[in-house]
Design a protein around this motif. Sequence first.
Motif, PDB file in Angstrom:
ATOM      1  N   TRP A  25       0.863  -1.180   0.000  1.00 39.64           N
ATOM      2  CA  TRP A  25       0.000   0.000   0.000  1.00 39.64           C
ATOM      3  C   TRP A  25       0.900   1.231   0.000  1.00 39.64           C
ATOM      4  O   TRP A  25       1.618   1.487   0.965  1.00 39.64           O
ATOM      5  CB  TRP A  25      -0.913   0.012   1.229  1.00 39.64           C
ATOM      6  N   LEU A  26       0.897   2.004  -1.092  1.00 42.23           N
ATOM      7  CA  LEU A  26       1.681   3.231  -1.176  1.00 42.23           C
ATOM      8  C   LEU A  26       0.960   4.374  -0.482  1.00 42.23           C
ATOM      9  O   LEU A  26       1.588   5.270   0.082  1.00 42.23           O
ATOM     10  CB  LEU A  26       1.940   3.598  -2.644  1.00 42.23           C
ATOM     11  N   GLU A  27      -0.339   4.330  -0.583  1.00 42.61           N
ATOM     12  CA  GLU A  27      -1.204   5.327   0.051  1.00 42.61           C
ATOM     13  C   GLU A  27      -2.432   4.574   0.535  1.00 42.61           C
ATOM     14  O   GLU A  27      -3.091   3.891  -0.242  1.00 42.61           O
ATOM     15  CB  GLU A  27      -1.603   6.379  -0.986  1.00 42.61           C
ATOM     16  N   GLU A  28      -2.717   4.666   1.810  1.00 44.45           N
ATOM     17  CA  GLU A  28      -3.820   3.893   2.378  1.00 44.45           C
ATOM     18  C   GLU A  28      -4.729   4.801   3.194  1.00 44.45           C
ATOM     19  O   GLU A  28      -4.272   5.536   4.059  1.00 44.45           O
ATOM     20  CB  GLU A  28      -3.261   2.778   3.265  1.00 44.45           C
ATOM     21  N   ASN A  29      -6.009   4.741   2.871  1.00 49.55           N
ATOM     22  CA  ASN A  29      -7.021   5.479   3.613  1.00 49.55           C
ATOM     23  C   ASN A  29      -8.017   4.477   4.168  1.00 49.55           C
ATOM     24  O   ASN A  29      -8.501   3.620   3.436  1.00 49.55           O
ATOM     25  CB  ASN A  29      -7.745   6.463   2.682  1.00 49.55           C
ATOM     26  N   ILE A  30      -8.314   4.600   5.445  1.00 50.09           N
ATOM     27  CA  ILE A  30      -9.275   3.695   6.079  1.00 50.09           C
ATOM     28  C   ILE A  30     -10.481   4.512   6.521  1.00 50.09           C
ATOM     29  O   ILE A  30     -10.346   5.463   7.297  1.00 50.09           O
ATOM     30  CB  ILE A  30      -8.637   2.954   7.279  1.00 50.09           C
ATOM     31  N   ASP A  31     -11.636   4.137   5.994  1.00 53.17           N
ATOM     32  CA  ASP A  31     -12.879   4.818   6.355  1.00 53.17           C
ATOM     33  C   ASP A  31     -13.219   4.465   7.799  1.00 53.17           C
ATOM     34  O   ASP A  31     -13.393   3.291   8.119  1.00 53.17           O
ATOM     35  CB  ASP A  31     -13.993   4.354   5.412  1.00 53.17           C
ATOM     36  N   PRO A  32     -13.344   5.456   8.683  1.00 52.53           N
ATOM     37  CA  PRO A  32     -13.602   5.165  10.096  1.00 52.53           C
ATOM     38  C   PRO A  32     -14.964   4.517  10.354  1.00 52.53           C
ATOM     39  O   PRO A  32     -15.140   3.830  11.349  1.00 52.53           O
ATOM     40  CB  PRO A  32     -13.500   6.531  10.776  1.00 52.53           C
ATOM     41  N   GLU A  33     -15.912   4.717   9.453  1.00 56.15           N
ATOM     42  CA  GLU A  33     -17.239   4.140   9.647  1.00 56.15           C
ATOM     43  C   GLU A  33     -17.325   2.688   9.171  1.00 56.15           C
ATOM     44  O   GLU A  33     -17.945   1.851   9.813  1.00 56.15           O
ATOM     45  CB  GLU A  33     -18.295   4.979   8.925  1.00 56.15           C
ATOM     46  N   THR A  34     -16.696   2.395   8.037  1.00 56.39           N
ATOM     47  CA  THR A  34     -16.806   1.056   7.448  1.00 56.39           C
ATOM     48  C   THR A  34     -15.563   0.204   7.681  1.00 56.39           C
ATOM     49  O   THR A  34     -15.603  -1.002   7.482  1.00 56.39           O
ATOM     50  CB  THR A  34     -17.038   1.150   5.932  1.00 56.39           C
ATOM     51  N   THR A  38      -9.034   2.202   0.964  1.00 60.80           N
ATOM     52  CA  THR A  38      -8.874   2.700  -0.389  1.00 60.80           C
ATOM     53  C   THR A  38      -7.464   3.277  -0.485  1.00 60.80           C
ATOM     54  O   THR A  38      -6.790   3.454   0.538  1.00 60.80           O
ATOM     55  CB  THR A  38      -9.902   3.810  -0.727  1.00 60.80           C
ATOM     56  N   GLY A  39      -7.026   3.562  -1.685  1.00 59.97           N
ATOM     57  CA  GLY A  39      -5.713   4.175  -1.853  1.00 59.97           C
ATOM     58  C   GLY A  39      -4.961   3.589  -3.025  1.00 59.97           C
ATOM     59  O   GLY A  39      -5.536   2.944  -3.904  1.00 59.97           O
ATOM     60  N   LYS A  40      -3.653   3.808  -3.033  1.00 54.12           N
ATOM     61  CA  LYS A  40      -2.799   3.318  -4.113  1.00 54.12           C
ATOM     62  C   LYS A  40      -2.059   2.076  -3.644  1.00 54.12           C
ATOM     63  O   LYS A  40      -1.462   2.063  -2.581  1.00 54.12           O
ATOM     64  CB  LYS A  40      -1.816   4.398  -4.533  1.00 54.12           C
ATOM     65  N   PHE A  41      -2.121   1.057  -4.500  1.00 53.71           N
ATOM     66  CA  PHE A  41      -1.583  -0.260  -4.179  1.00 53.71           C
ATOM     67  C   PHE A  41      -0.632  -0.681  -5.288  1.00 53.71           C
ATOM     68  O   PHE A  41      -1.020  -0.740  -6.452  1.00 53.71           O
ATOM     69  CB  PHE A  41      -2.746  -1.250  -4.049  1.00 53.71           C
ATOM     70  N   GLU A  42       0.624  -0.961  -4.930  1.00 54.43           N
ATOM     71  CA  GLU A  42       1.604  -1.401  -5.931  1.00 54.43           C
ATOM     72  C   GLU A  42       1.716  -2.915  -5.897  1.00 54.43           C
ATOM     73  O   GLU A  42       1.898  -3.516  -4.840  1.00 54.43           O
ATOM     74  CB  GLU A  42       2.974  -0.792  -5.670  1.00 54.43           C
ATOM     75  N   TYR A  43       1.611  -3.505  -7.104  1.00 53.95           N
ATOM     76  CA  TYR A  43       1.655  -4.962  -7.189  1.00 53.95           C
ATOM     77  C   TYR A  43       2.205  -5.371  -8.544  1.00 53.95           C
ATOM     78  O   TYR A  43       1.713  -4.944  -9.576  1.00 53.95           O
ATOM     79  CB  TYR A  43       0.246  -5.527  -6.980  1.00 53.95           C
ATOM     80  N   LYS A  44       3.241  -6.195  -8.521  1.00 56.40           N
ATOM     81  CA  LYS A  44       3.875  -6.715  -9.730  1.00 56.40           C
ATOM     82  C   LYS A  44       4.259  -5.607 -10.705  1.00 56.40           C
ATOM     83  O   LYS A  44       4.077  -5.720 -11.919  1.00 56.40           O
ATOM     84  CB  LYS A  44       2.972  -7.745 -10.412  1.00 56.40           C
ATOM     85  N   GLY A  45       4.760  -4.504 -10.179  1.00 56.82           N
ATOM     86  CA  GLY A  45       5.230  -3.409 -11.010  1.00 56.82           C
ATOM     87  C   GLY A  45       4.155  -2.443 -11.475  1.00 56.82           C
ATOM     88  O   GLY A  45       4.450  -1.477 -12.172  1.00 56.82           O
ATOM     89  N   PHE A  46       2.900  -2.678 -11.109  1.00 56.73           N
ATOM     90  CA  PHE A  46       1.807  -1.795 -11.494  1.00 56.73           C
ATOM     91  C   PHE A  46       1.264  -1.099 -10.249  1.00 56.73           C
ATOM     92  O   PHE A  46       1.270  -1.666  -9.163  1.00 56.73           O
ATOM     93  CB  PHE A  46       0.669  -2.577 -12.165  1.00 56.73           C
ATOM     94  N   ILE A  47       0.778   0.109 -10.421  1.00 55.88           N
ATOM     95  CA  ILE A  47       0.135   0.834  -9.324  1.00 55.88           C
ATOM     96  C   ILE A  47      -1.360   0.881  -9.620  1.00 55.88           C
ATOM     97  O   ILE A  47      -1.778   1.353 -10.686  1.00 55.88           O
ATOM     98  CB  ILE A  47       0.717   2.247  -9.161  1.00 55.88           C
ATOM     99  N   TYR A  48      -2.147   0.360  -8.699  1.00 54.19           N
ATOM    100  CA  TYR A  48      -3.592   0.302  -8.840  1.00 54.19           C
ATOM    101  C   TYR A  48      -4.245   1.287  -7.880  1.00 54.19           C
ATOM    102  O   TYR A  48      -3.826   1.416  -6.737  1.00 54.19           O
ATOM    103  CB  TYR A  48      -4.109  -1.110  -8.525  1.00 54.19           C
ATOM    104  N   GLU A  49      -5.268   1.952  -8.346  1.00 53.65           N
ATOM    105  CA  GLU A  49      -6.076   2.827  -7.499  1.00 53.65           C
ATOM    106  C   GLU A  49      -7.211   1.970  -6.942  1.00 53.65           C
ATOM    107  O   GLU A  49      -8.096   1.532  -7.684  1.00 53.65           O
ATOM    108  CB  GLU A  49      -6.639   3.996  -8.312  1.00 53.65           C
ATOM    109  N   ILE A  50      -7.153   1.686  -5.650  1.00 53.16           N
ATOM    110  CA  ILE A  50      -8.166   0.865  -5.001  1.00 53.16           C
ATOM    111  C   ILE A  50      -9.245   1.801  -4.474  1.00 53.16           C
ATOM    112  O   ILE A  50      -9.024   2.575  -3.540  1.00 53.16           O
ATOM    113  CB  ILE A  50      -7.557   0.038  -3.837  1.00 53.16           C
ATOM    114  N   LYS A  51     -10.410   1.741  -5.123  1.00 53.70           N
ATOM    115  CA  LYS A  51     -11.547   2.578  -4.743  1.00 53.70           C
ATOM    116  C   LYS A  51     -12.787   2.044  -5.439  1.00 53.70           C
ATOM    117  O   LYS A  51     -12.672   1.229  -6.370  1.00 53.70           O
ATOM    118  CB  LYS A  51     -11.298   4.042  -5.116  1.00 53.70           C
ATOM    119  N   PRO A  52     -13.961   2.468  -5.044  1.00 53.06           N
ATOM    120  CA  PRO A  52     -15.182   2.008  -5.703  1.00 53.06           C
ATOM    121  C   PRO A  52     -15.199   2.384  -7.185  1.00 53.06           C
ATOM    122  O   PRO A  52     -14.603   3.380  -7.602  1.00 53.06           O
ATOM    123  CB  PRO A  52     -16.293   2.748  -4.944  1.00 53.06           C
TER     124      PRO A  52
END
Length: 117
Positions: A25-34, A38-52
Amino acid sequence: MKKPIIFSVFFFIITAISSFGQGIWLEENIDPETNLRTGKFEYKGFIYEIKPDTDFIDADLSGAKLERANLEGANLEGANLFGAILSGASLISANLNRALLIDADLINADLIDADLS
């Protein structure tokens, strides 16, 4: 004197091996309610935006450690999720059509209205 050094090297090697291939996790945000992530996730050389509502068509996320990820409405059509850790993730209304879910950890994942065809 040599035993602590050998133990330290052994511990480092075991730690490196166990975290290999799980992603960072390069950038991680945790929703306090749920408590979902969400955030930026690096995996196998790619950066994925984890969000709805994100597009992951045919993405290779095999073995990725994405527990408690907020992937509501995400398009994971044809994604390789072999051995991925999605425990506690929200996959509400996600498109998992043709996704490879063999050995994926979906314990406590929310799959309401998800397309698993």
